[in-house]
Scaffold this motif. Sequence first.
Motif, PDB file in Angstrom:
ATOM      1  N   GLN A   1      22.977  18.916 -22.549  1.00 21.66           N
ATOM      2  CA  GLN A   1      22.462  19.154 -21.193  1.00 21.66           C
ATOM      3  C   GLN A   1      21.036  19.702 -21.253  1.00 21.66           C
ATOM      4  OE1 GLN A   1      23.749  18.561 -18.054  1.00 21.66           O
ATOM      5  NE2 GLN A   1      25.257  17.371 -19.218  1.00 21.66           N
ATOM      6  N   SER A   2      20.805  20.577 -22.218  1.00 19.03           N
ATOM      7  CA  SER A   2      19.497  21.261 -22.240  1.00 19.03           C
ATOM      8  C   SER A   2      18.348  20.264 -22.413  1.00 19.03           C
ATOM      9  CB  SER A   2      19.456  22.331 -23.326  1.00 19.03           C
ATOM     10  OG  SER A   2      19.769  21.773 -24.576  1.00 19.03           O
ATOM     11  N   GLU A   3      18.631  19.120 -23.058  1.00 19.73           N
ATOM     12  CA  GLU A   3      17.589  18.094 -23.203  1.00 19.73           C
ATOM     13  C   GLU A   3      17.162  17.587 -21.830  1.00 19.73           C
ATOM     14  OE1 GLU A   3      20.402  18.182 -24.789  1.00 19.73           O
ATOM     15  OE2 GLU A   3      20.065  17.899 -26.937  1.00 19.73           O
ATOM     16  N   LYS A   4      18.091  17.529 -20.887  1.00 19.70           N
ATOM     17  CA  LYS A   4      17.757  17.067 -19.530  1.00 19.70           C
ATOM     18  C   LYS A   4      16.821  18.065 -18.851  1.00 19.70           C
ATOM     19  CE  LYS A   4      22.172  14.699 -19.081  1.00 19.70           C
ATOM     20  NZ  LYS A   4      23.488  14.665 -18.432  1.00 19.70           N
ATOM     21  N   TRP A   5      17.100  19.327 -19.070  1.00 16.62           N
ATOM     22  CA  TRP A   5      16.235  20.378 -18.503  1.00 16.62           C
ATOM     23  C   TRP A   5      14.832  20.262 -19.059  1.00 16.62           C
ATOM     24  CZ3 TRP A   5      17.829  24.678 -15.364  1.00 16.62           C
ATOM     25  CH2 TRP A   5      19.153  24.559 -14.931  1.00 16.62           C
ATOM     26  N   GLN A   6      14.765  20.099 -20.385  1.00 12.57           N
ATOM     27  CA  GLN A   6      13.444  20.001 -21.016  1.00 12.57           C
ATOM     28  C   GLN A   6      12.695  18.779 -20.510  1.00 12.57           C
ATOM     29  OE1 GLN A   6      14.513  19.913 -25.155  1.00 12.57           O
ATOM     30  NE2 GLN A   6      14.647  22.115 -25.319  1.00 12.57           N
ATOM     31  N   TYR A   7      13.433  17.704 -20.312  1.00 12.91           N
ATOM     32  CA  TYR A   7      12.818  16.459 -19.853  1.00 12.91           C
ATOM     33  C   TYR A   7      12.190  16.652 -18.463  1.00 12.91           C
ATOM     34  CZ  TYR A   7      12.635  11.659 -18.059  1.00 12.91           C
ATOM     35  OH  TYR A   7      12.240  10.492 -17.483  1.00 12.91           O
ATOM     36  N   ILE A   8      12.946  17.265 -17.554  1.00  9.90           N
ATOM     37  CA  ILE A   8      12.424  17.480 -16.194  1.00  9.90           C
ATOM     38  C   ILE A   8      11.252  18.455 -16.220  1.00  9.90           C
ATOM     39  CG2 ILE A   8      13.001  18.516 -13.959  1.00  9.90           C
ATOM     40  CD1 ILE A   8      15.730  17.044 -14.343  1.00  9.90           C
ATOM     41  N   GLU A   9      11.404  19.507 -16.999  1.00  7.80           N
ATOM     42  CA  GLU A   9      10.290  20.467 -17.099  1.00  7.80           C
ATOM     43  C   GLU A   9       9.045  19.780 -17.654  1.00  7.80           C
ATOM     44  OE1 GLU A   9      13.215  24.313 -17.658  1.00  7.80           O
ATOM     45  OE2 GLU A   9      12.156  23.552 -19.411  1.00  7.80           O
ATOM     46  N   SER A  10       9.220  18.890 -18.615  1.00 12.81           N
ATOM     47  CA  SER A  10       8.042  18.250 -19.207  1.00 12.81           C
ATOM     48  C   SER A  10       7.373  17.306 -18.207  1.00 12.81           C
ATOM     49  CB  SER A  10       8.384  17.536 -20.517  1.00 12.81           C
ATOM     50  OG  SER A  10       9.119  16.376 -20.239  1.00 12.81           O
ATOM     51  N   ILE A  11       8.158  16.601 -17.411  1.00  9.35           N
ATOM     52  CA  ILE A  11       7.565  15.739 -16.378  1.00  9.35           C
ATOM     53  C   ILE A  11       6.801  16.597 -15.369  1.00  9.35           C
ATOM     54  CG2 ILE A  11       8.105  14.300 -14.369  1.00  9.35           C
ATOM     55  CD1 ILE A  11      10.244  12.967 -15.917  1.00  9.35           C
ATOM     56  N   ALA A  12       7.449  17.662 -14.918  1.00  6.19           N
ATOM     57  CA  ALA A  12       6.819  18.513 -13.901  1.00  6.19           C
ATOM     58  C   ALA A  12       5.511  19.105 -14.434  1.00  6.19           C
ATOM     59  CB  ALA A  12       7.783  19.618 -13.478  1.00  6.19           C
ATOM     60  N   LYS A  13       5.527  19.546 -15.674  1.00  7.82           N
ATOM     61  CA  LYS A  13       4.313  20.133 -16.256  1.00  7.82           C
ATOM     62  C   LYS A  13       3.222  19.084 -16.412  1.00  7.82           C
ATOM     63  CE  LYS A  13       6.532  24.017 -18.442  1.00  7.82           C
ATOM     64  NZ  LYS A  13       7.076  24.616 -19.647  1.00  7.82           N
ATOM     65  N   ASP A  14       3.618  17.880 -16.771  1.00  2.00           N
ATOM     66  CA  ASP A  14       2.617  16.827 -16.947  1.00  2.00           C
ATOM     67  C   ASP A  14       1.970  16.453 -15.605  1.00  2.00           C
ATOM     68  OD1 ASP A  14       1.179  14.991 -18.600  1.00  2.00           O
ATOM     69  OD2 ASP A  14       2.309  13.407 -17.594  1.00  2.00           O
ATOM     70  N   VAL A  15       2.782  16.387 -14.556  1.00  2.00           N
ATOM     71  CA  VAL A  15       2.211  16.074 -13.239  1.00  2.00           C
ATOM     72  C   VAL A  15       1.280  17.222 -12.809  1.00  2.00           C
ATOM     73  CG1 VAL A  15       2.727  15.613 -10.813  1.00  2.00           C
ATOM     74  CG2 VAL A  15       4.129  14.560 -12.599  1.00  2.00           C
ATOM     75  N   CYS A  16       1.670  18.460 -13.091  1.00  2.00           N
ATOM     76  CA  CYS A  16       0.807  19.607 -12.757  1.00  2.00           C
ATOM     77  C   CYS A  16      -0.521  19.521 -13.505  1.00  2.00           C
ATOM     78  CB  CYS A  16       1.502  20.922 -13.094  1.00  2.00           C
ATOM     79  SG  CYS A  16       2.690  21.385 -11.844  1.00  2.00           S
ATOM     80  N   ARG A  17      -0.460  19.082 -14.747  1.00  2.67           N
ATOM     81  CA  ARG A  17      -1.709  18.933 -15.521  1.00  2.67           C
ATOM     82  C   ARG A  17      -2.620  17.928 -14.819  1.00  2.67           C
ATOM     83  NH1 ARG A  17      -3.478  15.123 -18.608  1.00  2.67           N
ATOM     84  NH2 ARG A  17      -1.516  13.977 -18.569  1.00  2.67           N
ATOM     85  N   ARG A  18      -2.036  16.816 -14.343  1.00  2.00           N
ATOM     86  CA  ARG A  18      -2.876  15.795 -13.717  1.00  2.00           C
ATOM     87  C   ARG A  18      -3.462  16.277 -12.393  1.00  2.00           C
ATOM     88  NH1 ARG A  18       0.214  10.767 -13.080  1.00  2.00           N
ATOM     89  NH2 ARG A  18       2.115  11.571 -14.002  1.00  2.00           N
ATOM     90  N   TYR A  19      -2.738  17.132 -11.700  1.00  2.00           N
ATOM     91  CA  TYR A  19      -3.230  17.670 -10.431  1.00  2.00           C
ATOM     92  C   TYR A  19      -4.057  18.943 -10.642  1.00  2.00           C
ATOM     93  CZ  TYR A  19      -0.512  14.585  -7.353  1.00  2.00           C
ATOM     94  OH  TYR A  19      -0.002  13.511  -6.656  1.00  2.00           O
ATOM     95  N   HIS A  20      -4.190  19.326 -11.907  1.00  2.00           N
ATOM     96  CA  HIS A  20      -4.998  20.482 -12.285  1.00  2.00           C
ATOM     97  C   HIS A  20      -4.439  21.821 -11.801  1.00  2.00           C
ATOM     98  CE1 HIS A  20      -9.139  22.457 -12.882  1.00  2.00           C
ATOM     99  NE2 HIS A  20      -8.541  22.293 -14.045  1.00  2.00           N
TER     100      HIS A  20
END
Length: 425
Positions: free
Chosen positions: A16-35
């Motif tokens: 399950q924890s891999e799913k959490w990491q996956y969502i967190e990584s997407i969210a962080k990547d989108v935040c990086r693009r939006y600065h």
Amino acid sequence: MSVNIPRGTQDILPGQSEKWQYIESIAKDVCRRYHYKEIRTPIFEHTELFKRSVGDTTDIVQKEMYTFEDRGERSLTLRPEGTAAVVRSFVENKMFGMADQPVKLYYTGPMFRYERPQAGRYRQFVQFGVEAIGSEDPAIDAEVIGLVMDIYKMAGLKKLKLVINSLGDAESRTKHREALIRHFEPHIEEFCGDCQMRLKQNPLRILDCKKDRDHELMKTAPSILDYLNEESKAYFEKVTAYLDAVGIQYTIDPKLVRGLDYYNHTAFEVMSEAEGFGAITTLCGGGRYNGLVQQLGGPESPGIGFAFSIERFIAAMEAEKVEWPIDKGLDCFIVALGDAAKDRSVSLVHELRTAGLSAERDYQDRKMKAQLKASDRQHARFTAILGEDELTENRITVKDMAEGSQDQVPLNELANYLKTKMEAN
Ligand code: HAM
């Protein structure tokens, strides 16, 4: 006697924890693009902070906070949400003085609310949130909404509904408040005790009542949109025009009020429309909070943000049956036979790990068959077999489990061999 996990909390186990990491990584990547940059604040704060920001008359403050006294007799509260602490930190660290405004921040971490646990509702849950503080440009409202919609889109969610509303500025809200009092007062005795109290303190909260939600007067309550002054109306029109400009679809719902007091102007929620999602469909909530920075001791500095919980995000992914592109992760399992080979496998597994591969060996002194089974169970891409013959000849037998092929590889070449093969496909 064993001790169980507290009600409304959960253990996130491997798988399950891999799913959490996956969502967190997407969210962080989108935040990086939006600065947007990460901020980390404490898990507990002075109780006063939440009373002053989330609001004394909200369910969160009245019924749901985990409040305790520390050994120095201070009243502290486990954070029920993230905005209050971010704004406190914005003020305390004088971020309003930074050259680049708005200050664009994101955060993630556990939040605590003493709610009745049910599917999608926990007492400890993890929020991912964003706050943009220091601008009153309606373009930033559209940016923040666009950001969260991008996170959902990148994860592969499709059955979503974005609902927005305007709560207007202080003047509009005062007029609306008076209208709400006029509307509910003649029949207030038909409502629950909480609503009777809310009537004079904060009548908007009546619209948020879980007990009286089906009362006839709820349906006919005056709509905030009819009380917006020209400025508030113009602001809301700009926000929706910007959403149109970036192709974000939304529904305007004048009944959307949100459960926290700091909001004005734009308020929004994202719902899941996936079949079988369950009763609680809100995935994300957010809005504008002009005035909150001032309320917490800073200069006037308007802000907007949102938060979603990862628990509900995962539930939406499961309800829509979205694939989890999760790497099972083991590159090579080393099967060692005999004492000398077992000894050698200690440094061999280390060499592979140093080379950046994920590698595993047996620690249970198992026979060959059981080691091969373990390799299979752990989804190893390669199984490398080291027996006595191989060891004397300084080589190792490598099975490519995906291709079903087998090779003899010099022992000191193993890492390079595996890497080359992995890069090739
Ligand atoms: P909220 O609507 O109270 O807003 O919570 C935001 C999100 O947190 C909800 O939409 C839901 O996904 C999740 N959530 C809330 N309570 C629970 C729970 N008991 N179990 C699981 N998930 C939950 C806020 O917290 C605001 N601070 C959002 C915000 C940020 N507004 C402006 N900036």
